[in-house]
Scaffold this motif. Structure first.
Motif, PDB file in Angstrom:
ATOM      1  N   ILE A 126       0.756   7.657   9.313  1.00 16.26           N
ATOM      2  CA  ILE A 126       1.813   8.640   9.075  1.00 16.26           C
ATOM      3  C   ILE A 126       1.661   9.765  10.091  1.00 16.26           C
ATOM      4  CG2 ILE A 126       2.884  10.152   7.364  1.00 16.26           C
ATOM      5  CD1 ILE A 126       1.216   8.636   5.224  1.00 16.26           C
ATOM      6  N   PRO A 127       2.719  10.137  10.813  1.00 17.95           N
ATOM      7  CA  PRO A 127       2.614  11.303  11.703  1.00 17.95           C
ATOM      8  C   PRO A 127       2.104  12.506  10.922  1.00 17.95           C
ATOM      9  CG  PRO A 127       4.662  10.141  12.102  1.00 17.95           C
ATOM     10  CD  PRO A 127       4.056   9.517  10.885  1.00 17.95           C
ATOM     11  N   SER A 128       1.069  13.171  11.438  1.00 15.27           N
ATOM     12  CA  SER A 128       0.395  14.205  10.658  1.00 15.27           C
ATOM     13  C   SER A 128       0.573  15.616  11.206  1.00 15.27           C
ATOM     14  CB  SER A 128      -1.108  13.888  10.571  1.00 15.27           C
ATOM     15  OG  SER A 128      -1.663  13.788  11.871  1.00 15.27           O
ATOM     16  N   GLU A 129       1.357  15.782  12.256  1.00 20.84           N
ATOM     17  CA  GLU A 129       1.569  17.121  12.794  1.00 20.84           C
ATOM     18  C   GLU A 129       3.039  17.448  12.991  1.00 20.84           C
ATOM     19  OE1 GLU A 129      -0.640  17.835  16.330  1.00 20.84           O
ATOM     20  OE2 GLU A 129      -2.571  17.266  15.470  1.00 20.84           O
ATOM     21  N   ILE A 130       3.786  16.521  13.573  1.00 21.52           N
ATOM     22  CA  ILE A 130       5.171  16.807  13.963  1.00 21.52           C
ATOM     23  C   ILE A 130       6.137  16.271  12.919  1.00 21.52           C
ATOM     24  CG2 ILE A 130       6.956  16.380  15.696  1.00 21.52           C
ATOM     25  CD1 ILE A 130       4.665  16.018  17.734  1.00 21.52           C
TER      26      ILE A 130
ATOM     27  N   VAL B  55       0.489  14.011  -3.026  1.00 23.09           N
ATOM     28  CA  VAL B  55      -0.831  13.411  -2.842  1.00 23.09           C
ATOM     29  C   VAL B  55      -1.109  13.252  -1.354  1.00 23.09           C
ATOM     30  CG1 VAL B  55      -0.620  12.149  -5.027  1.00 23.09           C
ATOM     31  CG2 VAL B  55       0.013  11.017  -2.873  1.00 23.09           C
ATOM     32  N   THR B  56      -2.370  13.024  -1.046  1.00 26.52           N
ATOM     33  CA  THR B  56      -2.771  12.657   0.311  1.00 26.52           C
ATOM     34  C   THR B  56      -3.513  11.333   0.261  1.00 26.52           C
ATOM     35  OG1 THR B  56      -4.862  13.880   0.141  1.00 26.52           O
ATOM     36  CG2 THR B  56      -2.966  15.053   1.032  1.00 26.52           C
ATOM     37  N   VAL B  57      -3.514  10.627   1.388  1.00 30.39           N
ATOM     38  CA  VAL B  57      -4.266   9.383   1.524  1.00 30.39           C
ATOM     39  C   VAL B  57      -5.103   9.478   2.792  1.00 30.39           C
ATOM     40  CG1 VAL B  57      -2.542   7.991   0.319  1.00 30.39           C
ATOM     41  CG2 VAL B  57      -2.388   8.256   2.803  1.00 30.39           C
ATOM     42  N   ASP B  58      -6.049   8.567   2.927  1.00 32.49           N
ATOM     43  CA  ASP B  58      -6.822   8.497   4.169  1.00 32.49           C
ATOM     44  C   ASP B  58      -5.879   8.015   5.256  1.00 32.49           C
ATOM     45  OD1 ASP B  58      -8.539   8.087   6.243  1.00 32.49           O
ATOM     46  OD2 ASP B  58      -9.963   6.850   5.126  1.00 32.49           O
TER      47      ASP B  58
ATOM     48  N   ASN C 143      14.395 -14.024 -10.263  1.00 30.29           N
ATOM     49  CA  ASN C 143      12.935 -14.188 -10.224  1.00 30.29           C
ATOM     50  C   ASN C 143      12.417 -14.471  -8.807  1.00 30.29           C
ATOM     51  OD1 ASN C 143      12.740 -13.859 -13.075  1.00 30.29           O
ATOM     52  ND2 ASN C 143      13.392 -15.995 -13.301  1.00 30.29           N
ATOM     53  N   VAL C 144      13.053 -13.836  -7.835  1.00 26.21           N
ATOM     54  CA  VAL C 144      12.609 -13.963  -6.452  1.00 26.21           C
ATOM     55  C   VAL C 144      11.402 -13.039  -6.239  1.00 26.21           C
ATOM     56  CG1 VAL C 144      13.251 -13.576  -4.035  1.00 26.21           C
ATOM     57  CG2 VAL C 144      14.913 -14.549  -5.645  1.00 26.21           C
ATOM     58  N   VAL C 145      10.411 -13.516  -5.510  1.00 29.21           N
ATOM     59  CA  VAL C 145       9.225 -12.708  -5.216  1.00 29.21           C
ATOM     60  C   VAL C 145       9.624 -11.531  -4.326  1.00 29.21           C
ATOM     61  CG1 VAL C 145       6.942 -12.677  -4.144  1.00 29.21           C
ATOM     62  CG2 VAL C 145       7.698 -14.687  -5.432  1.00 29.21           C
ATOM     63  N   LEU C 146       9.190 -10.328  -4.707  1.00 32.32           N
ATOM     64  CA  LEU C 146       9.542  -9.145  -3.934  1.00 32.32           C
ATOM     65  C   LEU C 146       8.828  -9.155  -2.585  1.00 32.32           C
ATOM     66  CD1 LEU C 146       9.410  -6.271  -6.606  1.00 32.32           C
ATOM     67  CD2 LEU C 146      11.324  -7.743  -5.960  1.00 32.32           C
ATOM     68  N   PRO C 147       9.439  -8.548  -1.559  1.00 35.06           N
ATOM     69  CA  PRO C 147       8.778  -8.461  -0.251  1.00 35.06           C
ATOM     70  C   PRO C 147       7.461  -7.694  -0.353  1.00 35.06           C
ATOM     71  CG  PRO C 147      11.099  -7.873  -0.090  1.00 35.06           C
ATOM     72  CD  PRO C 147      10.787  -7.961  -1.543  1.00 35.06           C
ATOM     73  N   SER C 148       6.557  -7.949   0.569  1.00 38.61           N
ATOM     74  CA  SER C 148       5.279  -7.236   0.592  1.00 38.61           C
ATOM     75  C   SER C 148       5.499  -5.759   0.877  1.00 38.61           C
ATOM     76  CB  SER C 148       4.357  -7.828   1.662  1.00 38.61           C
ATOM     77  OG  SER C 148       4.066  -9.182   1.377  1.00 38.61           O
ATOM     78  N   SER C 149       4.714  -4.917   0.209  1.00 37.75           N
ATOM     79  CA  SER C 149       4.814  -3.476   0.426  1.00 37.75           C
ATOM     80  C   SER C 149       4.121  -3.083   1.720  1.00 37.75           C
ATOM     81  CB  SER C 149       4.172  -2.723  -0.742  1.00 37.75           C
ATOM     82  OG  SER C 149       4.792  -3.067  -1.959  1.00 37.75           O
ATOM     83  N   ILE C 150       4.640  -2.049   2.361  1.00 38.82           N
ATOM     84  CA  ILE C 150       4.000  -1.505   3.562  1.00 38.82           C
ATOM     85  C   ILE C 150       2.966  -0.479   3.116  1.00 38.82           C
ATOM     86  CG2 ILE C 150       4.354  -0.103   5.622  1.00 38.82           C
ATOM     87  CD1 ILE C 150       7.102  -1.372   5.895  1.00 38.82           C
ATOM     88  N   VAL C 151       1.732  -0.677   3.506  1.00 36.47           N
ATOM     89  CA  VAL C 151       0.651   0.241   3.149  1.00 36.47           C
ATOM     90  C   VAL C 151       0.738   1.469   4.057  1.00 36.47           C
ATOM     91  CG1 VAL C 151      -1.840   0.552   3.001  1.00 36.47           C
ATOM     92  CG2 VAL C 151      -0.810  -1.645   2.368  1.00 36.47           C
ATOM     93  N   LEU C 152       0.688   2.647   3.451  1.00 36.80           N
ATOM     94  CA  LEU C 152       0.756   3.898   4.205  1.00 36.80           C
ATOM     95  C   LEU C 152      -0.636   4.460   4.419  1.00 36.80           C
ATOM     96  CD1 LEU C 152       3.805   5.640   2.462  1.00 36.80           C
ATOM     97  CD2 LEU C 152       3.802   4.188   4.503  1.00 36.80           C
ATOM     98  N   GLY C 153      -0.923   4.875   5.641  1.00 36.87           N
ATOM     99  CA  GLY C 153      -2.208   5.476   5.944  1.00 36.87           C
ATOM    100  C   GLY C 153      -3.088   4.591   6.796  1.00 36.87           C
ATOM    101  N   LYS C 154      -4.370   4.894   6.776  1.00 35.09           N
ATOM    102  CA  LYS C 154      -5.350   4.237   7.640  1.00 35.09           C
ATOM    103  C   LYS C 154      -5.340   2.722   7.482  1.00 35.09           C
ATOM    104  CE  LYS C 154     -10.354   4.119   8.476  1.00 35.09           C
ATOM    105  NZ  LYS C 154     -11.669   4.654   8.037  1.00 35.09           N
TER     106      LYS C 154
END
Length: 808
Positions: free
Chosen positions: A367-371, A416-419, A351-362
């Motif tokens: 996220i690299p968007s070309e290369i 999917v895409t995100v901002d 019952n250990v608290v999970l690490p915080s998630s890394i938010v992807l996008g703006k």
């Protein structure tokens, strides 16, 4: 007659009993009269040249052959003396020690056992250049005259007795730092040579004089040598030194696609369980470092682990780079994931608290968007290269906010895409547009399951949390728990804005995706859907070039090639829904010669409305084609296993023109954008370039022969408007009408969340100004649940031939 099960059982018993009696008699006969292979007289020793000639003259025969070992056989007529490529299964011999002519070299198969141990060049690279006499059977081996079933060997000088193998104590495994290793051989007076880097020992390697200590992971290889005797086999032992301090997950992941700990044992690696599956689980470190380039999570391979999310565990095991689920060529194409094959697992806390998630996008991590990759993995740069970016998050908890669906669910994956904080070109449904050099790496793949229904433009009402995994050549986000509710984005199937016109001809191209008259393979629902699409969405074009029309019984592989019933099934459905009475024309392929599913014989053909256009019948010298219709490349081996383009001549209001329906070879063979082959290799492209060259040559001949002729090339080209094949097809005589459209409308297919053009309409330059075109978006963005009838969007073009004639 259908036999009853009990009769079948009795019949099987009687047949098996009879067979057993037969083989018992045969075995007894063989004991008395053993099978024999002809032999060359035992005292005859053949040179390699003589042995090759003997095989050609007599076939399989026992023989003694003598020659120099020149290396190792890697394939038919392929040999190498590069020791890094040696294996222990064969050698190659020749009459001269430096021979390189494959015709003068004989491959020799080494059977398991003493012969292989003594003669192979993997363990004994020093054998290269030695002369050896071998007793065996002359047979085909690697498609060449070879020697197999070797029973005896003798090196020049008659030395067969060998030094006894080296004993390594301890014999490898996990040891404490500073452990002592002893080498020995029972052959008195022998010298032991060894290496500590896994390289094959030679007489220039370290000489063993006393026990030595291990302070780091090493691979010990040793051999013993004594004058007058053959050298011993090579003995190998791998040692893993226990950690002086606990290894963290980020140490194992490192700043690379390959773990610096690959192949090593690690101990007490700690993490909290985040996702559990049938083969193991993901865990993430609760004490991360400050380096964003190192992942803090890893997969643990441990079936029936008994753990659950929230368990804090400690793991011992071997670090492994594992290629997971993928296509048949995945070992050549796909990236490996870092995992620990657990040998011990301890649950330290629950019952250990999970690490915080890394938010992807703006809102979090851009996220690299070309290369994807611009340095062939030479520099690990997550801020610039998307392939490094996702690797730096391997196995970690991430969060996706306000995700918009970029394409229909396929194989359980939804892109999917995100901002992302950048302005990217999108379709009407929000799908990224594939461009030259830009594969839109900011697309995210979500594991949703094969029953999940989603189309382009739909969006998730909540945030998605999951871990970053990889399969089938793409990084994927594996959600934790249920996906949030999906909101319908309102995207509708289009109707063409190109309306029928009395004085203009309309031509369409439509890949109808494996269509046949076989109701078990092509449903009535699909037939009705195609008919409705042609009538209502395409506005009943005068000519429809179709691709993937199958023969009458679909994939039943019985030699059938005729497709008249398949075409009739579609024509009847159109007519029944108050559409025009189309006619159909094609040229049937030879059975199973044009690619596609075996037995299906997909081909290209034409539906045409005889009340609007006339199919030109006569062989008049004024005609544009010498015969009508005619296939391109029938006798050209370039078109083997590929649909032959079909050219047909039609007449509209007294003016003749040619339409060519194409279905070029598929993109099978192209490397995946997120694969191990960087830069991306387009293995299938070169053939399409060659095919396009032939079609362009065919069109150019018409244009050069008939001044101001109008030629229309259409079809599923399996490539993009900016690609080499399409530029080759266009040449300097054609205009690709897809290139005249607004960028956001240029697509007929969606693959892995990328909108792209595969279906094209090209016209001769003289007709370009008087032609308008529209891809009709009714399929690519949708699932069958939304009414799609194929995986490609059709394209419609309308041409004012009267204006073309006036301008000429």
């Amino acid at each position: 007659m259908i036999e009853r099960p009990e009769k079948n059982g009795k019949r099987k018993f009687e047949e098996e009993t009879g067979l057993k009696k037969f083989f018992l008699v045969l075995f007894a006969v063989l004991l008395v009269f053993p099978l024999m292979v002809p032999s060359i007289k035992a005292e005859t020793v053949l040179t390699v040249k003589e042995a090759i000639e003997a095989f050609k003259n007599t076939g399989k025969v026992n023989a003694v052959v003598e020659g120099y070992i020149i290396g190792y056989t890697t394939g038919p007529s392929k040999y190498t003396n590069d020791s890094s490529k040696f294996a222990d299964t064969n050698i190659a011999i020749a009459d001269e020690p430096g021979e390189t002519d494959p015709a003068k070299i004989m491959p020799v198969q080494l059977p398991p056992g003493e012969v292989r141990k003594a003669v192979n060049v993997k363990d004994h690279p020093e054998h290269v250049g030695k002369k050896v006499r071998l007793t065996g059977t002359l047979e085909l081996y690697f498609s060449s005259p070879g020697l197999k079933s070797v029973t005896a060997y003798q090196f020049e000088g008659g030395q067969q007795e060998k030094v006894q193998d080296v004993q390594i104590s301890p014999n490898g495994g996990t040891v404490d730092k500073g452990a002592t290793v002893t080498l020995s051989t029972s052959t008195e007076g022998a010298t032991i040579y060894y290496t500590l880097d896994g390289m094959t020992p030679t007489m220039q390697s370290l000489v063993y004089t006393a026990p030595f200590t291990i302070s780091k992971d090493v691979v010990v290889k040793a051999m013993a040598v004594k004058e007058g005797l053959a050298s011993s086999n090579i003995t190998t032992a791998a040692f893993l030194v226990k950690n002086e301090k606990p290894v963290r997950i980020h140490d194992i992941q490192g700043t690379s696609h390959i773990s610096p700990y690959e192949g090593k044992n690690v101990f007490d690696v700690e993490g909290v369980v985040t996702v559990v599956d049938n083969n193991g689980f993901y865990m993430q470190d609760i004490k991360p470092d400050e380096d964003m380039a190192t992942s803090e999570a890893i997969y643990i391979f441990k079936r029936q682990s008994g753990v659950k999310p929230g368990d804090l565990v400690a793991v011992d095991g071997e670090v492994d780079e594992y290629v997971g689920a993928g296509y048949s060529d995945k070992m050549k194409t796909d990236l490996a994931g870092t995992q620990i094959k657990a040998s011990r697992l301890t649950v330290k806390e629950s019952n250990v608290v999970l690490p915080s998630s890394i938010v992807l996008g703006k809102d979090g991590l851009h996220i690299p968007s070309e290369i994807i990759d611009n340095d062939s993995f030479s520099v690990f740069d997550p801020s610039e290269d998307a392939i490094d970016f996702y690797e730096s998050l391997e196995g970690m908890l991430v969060e996706v906010r306000k995700a918009v669906v970029a394409g229909p669910q396929k194989y359980g994956d939804v892109f999917v895409t995100v901002d992302n904080g950048t302005s990217e070109l999108r379709t009407r449904g929000g799908t990224p547009i594939l461009a030259a050099g830009d594969y839109n790496p900011e697309r995210l793949s979500i594991k949703a399951g094969r029953t999940f229904v989603a189309k382009a433009g739909d969006f998730f009402k909540g945030n998605i949390t999951g871990v970053v995994g990889y399969d089938y050549g793409n990084y994927r986000i594996i959600p934790i728990g249920q996906l949030p509710e999906l909101q319908d984005g309102g995207l509708q199937r289009e109707r063409s804005a190109i309306k029928p016109a009395i004085d203009k001809v309309t031509v369409a191209t439509f890949n109808i995706e494996n269509f046949s008259a076989n109701p078990e393979q092509t449903s009535d629902e699909k037939v009705q859907g195609l008919a409705a699409a042609i009538i209502h969405n395409l506005n009943m074009p005068d000519i429809i070039a179709v691709q993937e029309m199958q023969d009458n019984n679909g994939t039943v592989n019985d030699g059938t090639t005729d497709a008249s019933l398949s075409a009739k099934r579609l024509i009847d459905a159109i007519r029944a829904n108050k559409g025009p009475g189309y006619k159909y024309v094609d040229v049937a392929p030879e059975n199973n010669q044009d690619g596609g599913a075996p037995g299906a014989n997909i081909r290209v053909g034409f539906l045409y409305n005889p009340t609007r256009v006339q199919f030109v019948q006569s062989a008049d010298h004024k005609n544009l084609l010498p015969q009508n219709p005619m296939r391109i490349g029938t006798d050209n081996p370039l078109f083997n296993d590929t649909r032959k383009p079909l050219a047909a001549e039609f007449q509209f209001k007294g003016q003749n023109f040619v339409v060519i329906s194409n279905h070029l070879n598929s993109k099978i063979g192209d490397a995946t954008p997120f694969g191990k082959i960087q830069p991306i290799v387009l293995g299938s492209e070169s053939k399409r370039v060659e095919l396009a060259t032939e079609v362009n040559r065919f069109m150019k001949n018409i244009v050069d022969t008939k001044k101001n002729a109008v030629v229309i090339a259409v079809g599923d080209m399996n490539d993009f408007q900016f690609s080499k094949p399409l530029q080759t097809l266009k040449g300097d005589i054609m205009t690709n009408m897809m290139e005249t459209l607004p960028l956001e409308t240029r697509y007929t297919y969606i693959h892995d969340g990328n909108a792209q053009v595969l279906d094209h309409i090209l016209v001769t330059n003289n007709a370009a100004l008087y032609t308008k075109v529209q891809p009709v978006h009714i399929n690519a963005e949708f699932m069958y649940e939304h009414g799609k009838v194929s995986d490609h969007d059709p394209v419609v073009a309308q041409i004012d031939l009267k204006k073309v004639r006036k301008a000429s």
